[in-house]
Design a protein around this motif. Structure first.
Motif, PDB file in Angstrom:
ATOM      1  N   ALA A  52      39.333  37.298  40.102  1.00  0.00           N
ATOM      2  CA  ALA A  52      38.545  38.556  40.632  1.00  0.00           C
ATOM      3  C   ALA A  52      39.185  39.829  40.413  1.00  0.00           C
ATOM      4  O   ALA A  52      40.519  39.964  40.292  1.00  0.00           O
ATOM      5  CB  ALA A  52      38.027  38.354  42.068  1.00  0.00           C
ATOM      6  N   ASN A  53      38.604  40.995  40.685  1.00  0.00           N
ATOM      7  CA  ASN A  53      39.086  42.330  40.450  1.00  0.00           C
ATOM      8  C   ASN A  53      39.937  42.325  41.747  1.00  0.00           C
ATOM      9  O   ASN A  53      39.686  42.489  42.772  1.00  0.00           O
ATOM     10  CB  ASN A  53      37.983  43.431  40.485  1.00  0.00           C
ATOM     11  N   GLY A  54      41.512  42.223  41.383  1.00  0.00           N
ATOM     12  CA  GLY A  54      42.517  42.716  42.514  1.00  0.00           C
ATOM     13  C   GLY A  54      42.615  41.341  42.956  1.00  0.00           C
ATOM     14  O   GLY A  54      43.282  41.247  44.119  1.00  0.00           O
ATOM     15  N   GLY A  55      42.041  40.230  42.583  1.00  0.00           N
ATOM     16  CA  GLY A  55      42.249  38.991  43.351  1.00  0.00           C
ATOM     17  C   GLY A  55      43.288  37.698  42.668  1.00  0.00           C
ATOM     18  O   GLY A  55      43.971  38.327  41.598  1.00  0.00           O
ATOM     19  N   THR A  56      43.391  36.706  43.363  1.00  0.00           N
ATOM     20  CA  THR A  56      44.478  35.964  42.948  1.00  0.00           C
ATOM     21  C   THR A  56      43.801  35.088  41.694  1.00  0.00           C
ATOM     22  O   THR A  56      42.703  34.504  41.949  1.00  0.00           O
ATOM     23  CB  THR A  56      44.980  34.912  44.050  1.00  0.00           C
ATOM     24  N   PRO A  57      44.531  34.751  40.712  1.00  0.00           N
ATOM     25  CA  PRO A  57      43.880  33.731  39.767  1.00  0.00           C
ATOM     26  C   PRO A  57      43.636  32.190  40.188  1.00  0.00           C
ATOM     27  O   PRO A  57      44.485  31.977  41.172  1.00  0.00           O
ATOM     28  CB  PRO A  57      44.845  33.447  38.771  1.00  0.00           C
TER      29      PRO A  57
END
Length: 120
Positions: A52-57
């Motif tokens: 996600a945008n700015g999220g954890t893979p």
């Protein structure tokens, strides 16, 4: 019109590496989540990795520890670094992006697919 363009597939020997790239083009407000899927002949499309945008893979168990997803928001791009490739990784690989077109509309988009073949 929004498009996703993939590149980087090919033929590689078992144990080898490939890096897939996917870039979004066209007119849109922002990109939310991006991900990579694959589909082997006779099998369903499988989610491999998402970010996600700015999220954890996050990763499917089948590729965890071998594949790494990353994104470059400045380039509207997502990448998949694939290491320790196995013959069972052979498939057509697709990128996916959930794109906010405007304030009212968010759609899913798919790349055209890039073939990855792992064989000696």
């Amino acid at each position: 019109q929004v498009q996703l363009a993939e590149s980087g597939g090919g033929l590689v020997q078992p144990g080898g590496s490939l890096r897939l790239s996917c870039a979004a083009s066209g007119s849109f407000f922002s990109i939310n989540a991006m991900g990579w899927y694959r589909q082997a002949p006779g099998k369903e499309r499988e989610l491999l990795a998402g970010i996600a945008n700015g999220g954890t893979p996050n990763y499917a168990d089948s590729v965890k520890g071998r594949f790494t997803i990353s994104r470059d928001n400045a380039k509207n791009a997502v990448y998949l670094q694939m290491n320790s490739l196995k013959p069972e990784d052979t498939a057509l690989y697709y990128c996916n992006a959930r794109i906010r077109i405007n304030f009212f509309r968010t759609d899913d988009y798919w790349g055209q697919g890039t073939q990855v073949t792992v064989s000696s």
